[in-house]
Design a protein around this motif. Structure first.
Motif, PDB file in Angstrom:
ATOM      1  N   ASN A 105      -1.315  21.013  -1.374  1.00 32.45           N
ATOM      2  CA  ASN A 105      -0.205  20.072  -1.302  1.00 32.45           C
ATOM      3  C   ASN A 105       1.051  20.752  -1.826  1.00 32.45           C
ATOM      4  O   ASN A 105       1.130  21.128  -2.997  1.00 32.45           O
ATOM      5  CB  ASN A 105      -0.524  18.819  -2.120  1.00 32.45           C
ATOM      6  CG  ASN A 105       0.294  17.617  -1.677  1.00 32.45           C
ATOM      7  OD1 ASN A 105       1.352  17.781  -1.068  1.00 32.45           O
ATOM      8  ND2 ASN A 105      -0.188  16.420  -1.973  1.00 32.45           N
ATOM      9  N   GLY A 106       2.055  20.928  -0.969  1.00 30.86           N
ATOM     10  CA  GLY A 106       3.221  21.745  -1.262  1.00 30.86           C
ATOM     11  C   GLY A 106       3.909  21.534  -2.598  1.00 30.86           C
ATOM     12  O   GLY A 106       4.232  22.516  -3.293  1.00 30.86           O
ATOM     13  N   PRO A 107       4.187  20.311  -3.037  1.00 27.87           N
ATOM     14  CA  PRO A 107       4.914  20.113  -4.291  1.00 27.87           C
ATOM     15  C   PRO A 107       4.244  20.716  -5.525  1.00 27.87           C
ATOM     16  O   PRO A 107       4.907  20.916  -6.547  1.00 27.87           O
ATOM     17  CB  PRO A 107       4.993  18.584  -4.407  1.00 27.87           C
ATOM     18  CG  PRO A 107       4.962  18.115  -2.991  1.00 27.87           C
ATOM     19  CD  PRO A 107       4.037  19.051  -2.291  1.00 27.87           C
ATOM     20  N   PHE A 108       2.943  21.030  -5.462  1.00 25.60           N
ATOM     21  CA  PHE A 108       2.277  21.614  -6.626  1.00 25.60           C
ATOM     22  C   PHE A 108       2.847  22.985  -6.991  1.00 25.60           C
ATOM     23  O   PHE A 108       2.843  23.375  -8.158  1.00 25.60           O
ATOM     24  CB  PHE A 108       0.769  21.719  -6.384  1.00 25.60           C
ATOM     25  CG  PHE A 108       0.030  20.429  -6.583  1.00 25.60           C
ATOM     26  CD1 PHE A 108      -0.032  19.842  -7.839  1.00 25.60           C
ATOM     27  CD2 PHE A 108      -0.585  19.793  -5.512  1.00 25.60           C
ATOM     28  CE1 PHE A 108      -0.710  18.644  -8.034  1.00 25.60           C
ATOM     29  CE2 PHE A 108      -1.261  18.598  -5.701  1.00 25.60           C
ATOM     30  CZ  PHE A 108      -1.323  18.015  -6.961  1.00 25.60           C
ATOM     31  N   LEU A 109       3.345  23.738  -6.012  1.00 29.20           N
ATOM     32  CA  LEU A 109       3.930  25.051  -6.311  1.00 29.20           C
ATOM     33  C   LEU A 109       5.226  24.893  -7.088  1.00 29.20           C
ATOM     34  O   LEU A 109       5.463  25.607  -8.070  1.00 29.20           O
ATOM     35  CB  LEU A 109       4.183  25.816  -5.008  1.00 29.20           C
ATOM     36  CG  LEU A 109       4.710  27.245  -5.181  1.00 29.20           C
ATOM     37  CD1 LEU A 109       3.712  28.094  -5.959  1.00 29.20           C
ATOM     38  CD2 LEU A 109       5.009  27.879  -3.823  1.00 29.20           C
ATOM     39  N   SER A 110       6.064  23.956  -6.676  1.00 27.15           N
ATOM     40  CA  SER A 110       7.294  23.675  -7.407  1.00 27.15           C
ATOM     41  C   SER A 110       6.988  23.141  -8.807  1.00 27.15           C
ATOM     42  O   SER A 110       7.683  23.452  -9.776  1.00 27.15           O
ATOM     43  CB  SER A 110       8.143  22.668  -6.640  1.00 27.15           C
ATOM     44  OG  SER A 110       9.331  22.360  -7.341  1.00 27.15           O
ATOM     45  N   LEU A 111       5.925  22.344  -8.919  1.00 27.41           N
ATOM     46  CA  LEU A 111       5.522  21.807 -10.216  1.00 27.41           C
ATOM     47  C   LEU A 111       5.150  22.931 -11.166  1.00 27.41           C
ATOM     48  O   LEU A 111       5.587  22.944 -12.337  1.00 27.41           O
ATOM     49  CB  LEU A 111       4.342  20.855 -10.034  1.00 27.41           C
ATOM     50  CG  LEU A 111       3.775  20.205 -11.300  1.00 27.41           C
ATOM     51  CD1 LEU A 111       4.829  19.347 -11.983  1.00 27.41           C
ATOM     52  CD2 LEU A 111       2.541  19.362 -10.970  1.00 27.41           C
ATOM     53  N   ALA A 112       4.376  23.920 -10.697  1.00 20.88           N
ATOM     54  CA  ALA A 112       3.985  25.052 -11.542  1.00 20.88           C
ATOM     55  C   ALA A 112       5.209  25.831 -11.995  1.00 20.88           C
ATOM     56  O   ALA A 112       5.329  26.211 -13.175  1.00 20.88           O
ATOM     57  CB  ALA A 112       3.030  25.967 -10.780  1.00 20.88           C
ATOM     58  N   VAL A 475      12.506  19.314 -17.713  1.00 21.16           N
ATOM     59  CA  VAL A 475      11.616  18.141 -17.794  1.00 21.16           C
ATOM     60  C   VAL A 475      11.743  17.309 -16.528  1.00 21.16           C
ATOM     61  O   VAL A 475      10.749  16.922 -15.899  1.00 21.16           O
ATOM     62  CB  VAL A 475      11.946  17.292 -19.035  1.00 21.16           C
ATOM     63  CG1 VAL A 475      11.272  15.927 -18.938  1.00 21.16           C
ATOM     64  CG2 VAL A 475      11.482  18.006 -20.305  1.00 21.16           C
ATOM     65  N   PHE A 476      13.000  17.048 -16.138  1.00 19.15           N
ATOM     66  CA  PHE A 476      13.198  16.266 -14.921  1.00 19.15           C
ATOM     67  C   PHE A 476      12.908  17.097 -13.678  1.00 19.15           C
ATOM     68  O   PHE A 476      12.582  16.550 -12.624  1.00 19.15           O
ATOM     69  CB  PHE A 476      14.623  15.707 -14.889  1.00 19.15           C
ATOM     70  CG  PHE A 476      14.807  14.532 -15.808  1.00 19.15           C
ATOM     71  CD1 PHE A 476      14.520  13.245 -15.376  1.00 19.15           C
ATOM     72  CD2 PHE A 476      15.251  14.710 -17.107  1.00 19.15           C
ATOM     73  CE1 PHE A 476      14.668  12.161 -16.221  1.00 19.15           C
ATOM     74  CE2 PHE A 476      15.405  13.633 -17.962  1.00 19.15           C
ATOM     75  CZ  PHE A 476      15.113  12.347 -17.519  1.00 19.15           C
ATOM     76  N   GLY A 477      13.029  18.439 -13.808  1.00 20.32           N
ATOM     77  CA  GLY A 477      12.622  19.301 -12.713  1.00 20.32           C
ATOM     78  C   GLY A 477      11.130  19.213 -12.464  1.00 20.32           C
ATOM     79  O   GLY A 477      10.665  19.316 -11.325  1.00 20.32           O
ATOM     80  N   VAL A 478      10.357  19.012 -13.535  1.00 21.16           N
ATOM     81  CA  VAL A 478       8.912  18.810 -13.391  1.00 21.16           C
ATOM     82  C   VAL A 478       8.640  17.469 -12.708  1.00 21.16           C
ATOM     83  O   VAL A 478       7.705  17.336 -11.905  1.00 21.16           O
ATOM     84  CB  VAL A 478       8.216  18.868 -14.769  1.00 21.16           C
ATOM     85  CG1 VAL A 478       6.776  18.398 -14.668  1.00 21.16           C
ATOM     86  CG2 VAL A 478       8.271  20.295 -15.328  1.00 21.16           C
ATOM     87  N   MET A 479       9.474  16.477 -12.990  1.00 17.71           N
ATOM     88  CA  MET A 479       9.278  15.159 -12.381  1.00 17.71           C
ATOM     89  C   MET A 479       9.567  15.177 -10.890  1.00 17.71           C
ATOM     90  O   MET A 479       8.955  14.416 -10.126  1.00 17.71           O
ATOM     91  CB  MET A 479      10.186  14.137 -13.071  1.00 17.71           C
ATOM     92  CG  MET A 479       9.807  13.829 -14.504  1.00 17.71           C
ATOM     93  SD  MET A 479      11.017  12.736 -15.295  1.00 17.71           S
ATOM     94  CE  MET A 479      10.936  11.314 -14.193  1.00 17.71           C
TER      95      MET A 479
END
Length: 522
Positions: A105-112, A475-479
């Motif tokens: 799922n694509g957003p997981f890379l940005s989350l990491a 923090v909000f970037g993680v959100m």
């Protein structure tokens, strides 16, 4: 009968006259761009001894002038802006081919990536006020380069996400540390150059897009069907290239340029003699001299840390002068006005962190999906458009250097307006046009904000202040990717949210109680 002053009174009066003389000489300096240079905290500061010493150091740096050292620092500090642009953008650039190969799922890379950036912002931002600027300045790029290079060999998504997170730990410290370093040495008359440093951010975005365009367009799978490593090497080539470039920039920082420790940091921990020595080295490097003496700096009053035992000194690997505590954070909330200012900056960066990360992390996806609807959603068109957007952002940095002296509402509000309007596009070219408007104005916005925040924080707590604002952003970037995981990316909802948030941040910025324009940071 006239009272006779005691020797202690004479010393105190002498110190007061010395401080007043230095402060007066600072205020008499002028700049053809901004007018008379005035202390940002002219109405008082919670630590008058530090403020007096900062006046003396600011006057000395102003007298030395903008010379070779500061221009070299403009270049090597810009490497931090470069890295801060390249690596957070990377998760969006490589998203499509990596999803094709690893099926996640694509957003997981940005989350990491954003989790790593969050850790880096906290660790390096607070740390550079504790053990000094030099360790942080040199290690952040090294970590980013080494792990960025290694990440190109990732065998699966877990390895890639883990390595990208470690890259983020290094990159997350660049902006808090590098802006503090540059502002510590630049004369007050040239503080506007902190805004123009954002040109490196724009160049990083442009270079990474230029490299990604041919590599990913020509060496990537066209779909997730039968997508193997052998026919999907484009994103790996991109990581190898950008990791190598980052290591090269670190080498220039470490082996070619010698960073002096911040004189304000040294004076803030009671090392007046070392601060004066740094001022003299700065003057010598610029081909001039400085008349600053230890006695003049010490006349402002005592500061510093208590003496430690030899065993305690040995236990402190990175610092001989301080330790982790809440003092630097407390100093940023010492008065109601400072507390209001710090709180607003944290909120401002947090809101922008959510809005811009939500938008930028999935910009290639947005272009590809909308382009597909319009009949031109190939990887070639997608990354061509990314390059066009990056080119548009470059002049924004120079315009920001001029616009930093103007009211902020126009360009900040305009950024959100362009982003919001992009959702109305009905053709691929229209979408590209709206996005060009957004990128141009957002680069102005970031150029201004990257300067305003460090200028408001006093140097002895600047790393911590920068760390707090960067932490809010991260923090909000993680959100943002978490929101994307549950949002329908086939619609324009994420863009509506991002546009509204950035417009709101533009209005919020009007409430900041300090205006750095034409004033000297301490």
């Amino acid at each position: 009968m006239t009272p006779i002053d005691s020797p202690k009174d004479d010393i105190a009066n002498s110190k007061s006259r010395s401080i007043d003389t230095r402060a007066s000489s600072l205020n008499e300096l002028s700049n053809c761009i901004t007018g008379p240079l005035i202390d940002l905290y002219e109405d008082g500061y919670s630590d008058p001894v530090y403020q007096a010493k900062a006046h003396i150091l600011s006057r000395s740096i102003q007298e030395i002038g903008m010379g070779r050292y500061q221009w070299y620092l403009f270049v090597v500090a810009g490497f931090g802006w470069f890295a801060d642009s390249v690596w957070p953008l990377l998760s969006g650039l490589i998203l499509t081919p990596v999803v094709y190969e690893f099926h996640f799922n694509g957003p997981f890379l940005s989350l990491a990536s954003n989790i790593g950036l969050l850790v880096g912002a906290i660790f390096w931002g607070l740390g550079c006020d504790i053990w000094g600027r030099r360790w942080s300045f040199n290690l952040t790029l090294l970590i980013a380069g080494v792990f960025g290079l290694i990440s190109g060999a990732s065998p699966d998504f877990v390895a890639l996400a883990s390595l990208i997170a470690v890259v983020g730990v290094g990159v997350g410290g660049n902006m808090p540390v590098d802006s503090a370093v540059f502002l510590d040495f630049v004369p007050g008359s040239h503080q506007y150059l902190l805004t123009i440093l954002s040109i490196w951010w724009s160049l990083g975005q442009l270079l990474s897009s230029l490299i990604a365009w041919p590599l990913i367009a020509n060496y990537s799978c066209s779909s997730a069907i039968n997508c193997e490593r052998a026919n999907n090497m484009g994103w790996r080539y991109l990581l190898f290239t950008l990791g190598g470039i980052t290591l090269l920039l670190w080498g220039l920082r470490f082996f070619v340029f010698t960073l002096l420790e911040s004189p304000r940091f040294l004076s803030g921990i009671g090392k007046d003699a070392e601060a004066v020595e740094v001022i003299r080295k700065l003057a010598k490097f610029n081909g001039t001299t400085s008349d600053l003496t230890v006695e003049e700096l010490a006349s402002a009053g005592p500061r510093g840390t208590q003496a430690r035992s030899p065993s305690a000194e040995r236990r402190q690997l990175l610092s001989k002068s301080s330790k982790y505590n809440a003092n630097h954070i407390k100093a940023l909330f010492a008065t109601p006005k400072m507390a209001w200012s710090t709180s607003l900056l944290i909120a401002l960066w947090g809101i922008i962190g959510l809005g811009s990360t939500l938008y930028n992390s999935f910009l290639p996806y947005l272009l590809a999906s909308r382009g597909a609807v319009f009949g031109d959603g190939s990887l070639y068109i997608t990354y061509r458009n990314q390059v066009i957007l990056s080119v548009i952002g470059v002049p924004g940095a120079f315009l920001a250097g001029w616009a930093v002296e103007l009211p902020h509402i126009g360009r900040r509000g305009l950024t959100g307006a362009f982003l919001f309007a992009s959702t109305t596009a009905r053709t691929s070219n229209a979408l590209l046009g709206w996005n060009c408007g957004y990128v141009f104005n957002s680069n102005i916005m970031y150029g201004v904000l990257y300067a305003v925040s460090p200028e408001i924080f006093p140097a002895k707590d600047r790393g911590t202040g920068n760390g707090l604002t960067s932490t809010a952003t991260r923090v909000f970037g993680v959100m943002a990717p978490v929101i994307a995981l549950y949002a329908n990316l086939a619609t324009a909802v994420p863009v509506y949210i991002a546009g509204g948030l950035i417009i709101f941040a533009g209005f919020l910025a009007l409430l900041l109680p300090y205006e750095p324009r034409g004033k000297v940071s301490i």
